[in-house]
Enzyme design. Sequence first.
Site, PDB file in Angstrom:
ATOM      1  N   GLU A   1      37.258   7.407  16.903  1.00 18.54           N
ATOM      2  CA  GLU A   1      36.229   8.899  17.318  1.00 18.54           C
ATOM      3  C   GLU A   1      36.502   8.499  18.922  1.00 18.54           C
ATOM      4  OE1 GLU A   1      34.007  10.552  16.052  1.00 18.54           O
ATOM      5  OE2 GLU A   1      33.825  11.626  17.973  1.00 18.54           O
TER       6      GLU A   1
ATOM      7  N   ASN B   1      41.126  10.135  21.873  1.00 14.77           N
ATOM      8  CA  ASN B   1      41.724  11.473  20.367  1.00 14.77           C
ATOM      9  C   ASN B   1      42.723  10.669  19.696  1.00 14.77           C
ATOM     10  OD1 ASN B   1      43.643  12.988  19.283  1.00 14.77           O
ATOM     11  ND2 ASN B   1      43.664  14.347  20.969  1.00 14.77           N
TER      12      ASN B   1
ATOM     13  N   ASP C   1      37.064  18.334  10.813  1.00 12.47           N
ATOM     14  CA  ASP C   1      37.256  19.456  11.944  1.00 12.47           C
ATOM     15  C   ASP C   1      35.566  19.970  12.282  1.00 12.47           C
ATOM     16  OD1 ASP C   1      39.366  18.472  13.442  1.00 12.47           O
ATOM     17  OD2 ASP C   1      40.938  18.690  11.575  1.00 12.47           O
TER      18      ASP C   1
ATOM     19  N   ASP D   1      33.853  19.836   2.944  1.00 16.52           N
ATOM     20  CA  ASP D   1      32.599  20.446   2.282  1.00 16.52           C
ATOM     21  C   ASP D   1      32.786  22.039   2.895  1.00 16.52           C
ATOM     22  OD1 ASP D   1      31.433  19.913   5.096  1.00 16.52           O
ATOM     23  OD2 ASP D   1      29.523  20.867   3.765  1.00 16.52           O
TER      24      ASP D   1
HETATM   25  C1  SAM Z   1      32.183  15.917  11.068  1.00 22.40           C
HETATM   26  S1  SAM Z   1      31.942  14.488  11.852  1.00 22.40           S
HETATM   27  C2  SAM Z   1      32.350  13.419  10.266  1.00 22.40           C
HETATM   28  C3  SAM Z   1      31.707  12.046  11.134  1.00 22.40           C
HETATM   29  C4  SAM Z   1      32.084  11.567   9.857  1.00 22.40           C
HETATM   30  N1  SAM Z   1      33.407  10.759   8.954  1.00 22.40           N
HETATM   31  C5  SAM Z   1      31.174  11.356   7.939  1.00 22.40           C
HETATM   32  O1  SAM Z   1      31.387  11.828   7.299  1.00 22.40           O
HETATM   33  O2  SAM Z   1      30.754  11.648   8.276  1.00 22.40           O
HETATM   34  C6  SAM Z   1      33.839  14.410  12.739  1.00 22.40           C
HETATM   35  C7  SAM Z   1      34.128  13.574  13.747  1.00 22.40           C
HETATM   36  O3  SAM Z   1      35.292  13.555  13.951  1.00 22.40           O
HETATM   37  C8  SAM Z   1      35.478  13.093  14.961  1.00 22.40           C
HETATM   38  N2  SAM Z   1      37.104  13.391  16.038  1.00 22.40           N
HETATM   39  C9  SAM Z   1      37.329  15.528  15.832  1.00 22.40           C
HETATM   40  N3  SAM Z   1      38.104  15.645  16.219  1.00 22.40           N
HETATM   41  C10 SAM Z   1      39.017  14.056  17.093  1.00 22.40           C
HETATM   42  C11 SAM Z   1      40.447  14.088  17.158  1.00 22.40           C
HETATM   43  N4  SAM Z   1      41.055  14.957  17.990  1.00 22.40           N
HETATM   44  N5  SAM Z   1      39.954  11.959  17.609  1.00 22.40           N
HETATM   45  C12 SAM Z   1      38.903  11.309  17.037  1.00 22.40           C
HETATM   46  N6  SAM Z   1      38.122  11.226  16.105  1.00 22.40           N
HETATM   47  C13 SAM Z   1      37.836  13.211  16.199  1.00 22.40           C
HETATM   48  C14 SAM Z   1      34.507  13.968  15.547  1.00 22.40           C
HETATM   49  O4  SAM Z   1      34.111  13.899  17.465  1.00 22.40           O
HETATM   50  C15 SAM Z   1      33.548  13.654  15.134  1.00 22.40           C
HETATM   51  O5  SAM Z   1      32.642  13.085  15.377  1.00 22.40           O
END
Ligand code: SAM
Length: 209
Positions: free
Chosen positions: A60, A87, A113, A149
């Site tokens: 995360e 990342n 994303d 979604d």
């Molecule tokens: C919309 S949330 C969804 C969280 C969870 N997977 C869920 O389905 O409830 C997307 C998550 O991906 C993380 N994220 C986005 N790009 C990332 C990256 N390059 N590396 C690690 N985490 C990332 C964001 O910080 C966020 O917490």
Amino acid sequence: MRQHVNPLSINFNQIEKIPSLGEMFGNSKLNLHLDIGCASGEFLFDLALVNTSWNYLGIEIRERLVKTSKSKLREREIKNLYFVFGNAHNILNDSQSKFILNNLKSISFNFPDPWFKKRHCKRRIIQPDFIRILSNTLQKGSLIFIKTDVKDLFDYMDSTISNNFNFKKIDRKEFNYSQSFNPNKVKTNREKYAIDKQNDIFEKIYIKI
Ligand SMILES: C[S@@+](CC[C@H](N)C(=O)[O-])C[C@H]1O[C@@H](n2cnc3c(N)ncnc32)[C@H](O)[C@@H]1O
């Protein structure tokens, strides 16, 4: 809390030291699943507590969320779960993490994303280059699960993975979930929200061939 961070920021170029599987998990020989963008890790806690024959790793990019999940992990003394901050692209592209990709049975990208706009496309975690890293390092038979979604994002993720000839789509109707990292089809937080809002959910599974 700040909702989104820019993954392209130089702040994420430096990655934390990745421990060995033996240091991460009580039994490093168990099947290993990686969840990318795991937020505060609730989905992985739910999975790890029930499926004790799997190890779960979450990556995360929001540091505060990872701090929270790590302290929860210490309190509960769960031995088949581990979290890494950063990342995911930079972490998995680093030579010190090659062993993670080599040992994975599966990876999930759940509602990954927040970058819906075309001009922010480069911030998305699924990029051709990233999929190439996965395809070069994952073992044959490893699985990738995607779920969202947002139809445009789904089409984008699907075409990016499908354009890599090392991945083949699997028919979900014939897929045996009971053997997978998520035999009970546990839902993520974002998935529960999408169901509550009656949003359509788009998902696909790919196998490394
Ligand atoms: C919309 S949330 C969804 C969280 C969870 N997977 C869920 O389905 O409830 C997307 C998550 O991906 C993380 N994220 C986005 N790009 C990332 C990256 N390059 N590396 C690690 N985490 C990332 C964001 O910080 C966020 O917490």
